[in-house]
Design a protein around this motif. Sequence first.
Motif, mmCIF file in Angstrom:
data_model
loop_
_atom_site.group_PDB
_atom_site.id
_atom_site.type_symbol
_atom_site.label_atom_id
_atom_site.label_comp_id
_atom_site.label_asym_id
_atom_site.label_seq_id
_atom_site.Cartn_x
_atom_site.Cartn_y
_atom_site.Cartn_z
ATOM 1 N N GLY A 1 -13.840 42.474 41.912
ATOM 2 C CA GLY A 1 -13.107 42.727 43.062
ATOM 3 C C GLY A 1 -11.711 41.821 43.202
ATOM 4 O O GLY A 1 -11.828 41.059 44.261
ATOM 5 N N LYS B 1 -7.816 41.199 44.321
ATOM 6 C CA LYS B 1 -7.259 41.612 45.458
ATOM 7 C C LYS B 1 -6.433 42.778 45.366
ATOM 8 O O LYS B 1 -5.950 43.674 46.458
ATOM 9 C CB LYS B 1 -6.421 40.416 46.111
ATOM 10 N N VAL C 1 -10.324 43.373 53.623
ATOM 11 C CA VAL C 1 -11.720 43.107 53.572
ATOM 12 C C VAL C 1 -12.487 41.848 53.905
ATOM 13 O O VAL C 1 -13.264 41.783 54.714
ATOM 14 C CB VAL C 1 -12.149 43.479 52.518
ATOM 15 N N ILE D 1 -20.720 44.815 47.689
ATOM 16 C CA ILE D 1 -19.898 43.743 48.673
ATOM 17 C C ILE D 1 -21.208 42.938 49.119
ATOM 18 O O ILE D 1 -22.370 42.992 49.222
ATOM 19 C CB ILE D 1 -19.463 44.442 49.842
ATOM 20 N N THR E 1 -16.816 39.957 51.138
ATOM 21 C CA THR E 1 -16.360 39.857 49.878
ATOM 22 C C THR E 1 -16.780 41.243 49.119
ATOM 23 O O THR E 1 -17.911 41.487 48.734
ATOM 24 C CB THR E 1 -16.741 38.604 49.275
ATOM 25 N N VAL E 2 -15.504 41.701 48.704
ATOM 26 C CA VAL E 2 -16.147 42.654 47.419
ATOM 27 C C VAL E 2 -16.106 42.246 46.106
ATOM 28 O O VAL E 2 -15.442 41.806 45.657
ATOM 29 C CB VAL E 2 -14.659 43.696 47.275
ATOM 30 N N LEU F 1 -18.811 50.449 45.940
ATOM 31 C CA LEU F 1 -18.267 49.074 46.162
ATOM 32 C C LEU F 1 -19.588 48.091 46.290
ATOM 33 O O LEU F 1 -20.651 48.352 46.900
ATOM 34 C CB LEU F 1 -17.512 48.890 47.543
ATOM 35 N N SER G 1 -5.786 48.836 49.042
ATOM 36 C CA SER G 1 -6.336 47.648 47.942
ATOM 37 C C SER G 1 -7.088 46.817 48.940
ATOM 38 O O SER G 1 -7.310 46.937 49.936
ATOM 39 C CB SER G 1 -5.053 46.913 47.500
ATOM 40 N N ILE G 2 -7.979 45.942 48.268
ATOM 41 C CA ILE G 2 -9.006 44.941 48.955
ATOM 42 C C ILE G 2 -8.122 44.086 49.703
ATOM 43 O O ILE G 2 -8.193 43.890 50.862
ATOM 44 C CB ILE G 2 -9.399 44.369 48.046
ATOM 45 N N THR H 1 -16.965 53.842 49.455
ATOM 46 C CA THR H 1 -15.955 53.195 50.132
ATOM 47 C C THR H 1 -15.857 53.942 51.663
ATOM 48 O O THR H 1 -15.762 55.080 51.721
ATOM 49 C CB THR H 1 -14.422 53.716 49.400
ATOM 50 N N MET I 1 -9.329 50.857 46.258
ATOM 51 C CA MET I 1 -10.683 51.654 46.552
ATOM 52 C C MET I 1 -10.580 52.982 46.929
ATOM 53 O O MET I 1 -9.604 53.382 47.734
ATOM 54 C CB MET I 1 -11.232 51.004 47.803
#
Length: 220
Positions: free
Chosen positions: A193, A195, A172, A207, A179-180, A205, A166-167, A158, A199
């Motif tokens: 992942g 929303k 992000v 991604i 995109t996670v 992660l 949070s995402i 991260t 993290m």
Amino acid sequence: MASKINANKSVLVVGLGRFGAAVATTLDDMGQDVLAVDRDAQIVARWSAHLPVIQADMTDVAAIEQIDASQFDTAVVAIGDSVEASVIVTGNLLDAGIVDLWAKSVSREHARILQRIGARHIINAETDAGKRVGHLVSGDYLDYIEIDGPYTVVKIHTPSHAVGRSIEEAQVHDKYGVTVVGVKAPGKEFQYGFKELVMHRNDELIIMGKQDQIDRFLRG
């Protein structure tokens, strides 16, 4: 040239065959401080317009001292045409004090010798593409997978700017276009992942995005 992410990393790449050239050019494109070395004058001339490159025989300790190899953070020994030269160069660089050393192997026996003399990372020439290794050597990615088209899937820790968010809060996708795919926290199961997922610092992660988008997300 891409903007520099890991600004303090200096990398010495020994051997400019297809694999070594891919490692060196990838690192250079990422803005890393790279010096490539090959003993073949024609190869050096071919790459001199594209990379910082010098001609030297790194099996000779005097050459190691002449380029001040001990000042590099990381070395990649990408020699594939001579196991003997690979082992000697690896030993010379380890003796020079380079701890973070990646060495290409062409056989199990070669890999075993490299491991015994202290190479930290052994690269399987048949499975590890030079571009992927270049990204891993940079130190920003835990893993790197290039897929068809402009997109790449990487595994990272991260970034500091996203820790504890949070995402959705870290925007992000909206801010970075990334995109996670999922998150793996230490000691916990992999989670997709969604929303609201927060993290944390040591989370891994997974991604996906275009290279420039991923680079922006890493920098914050």
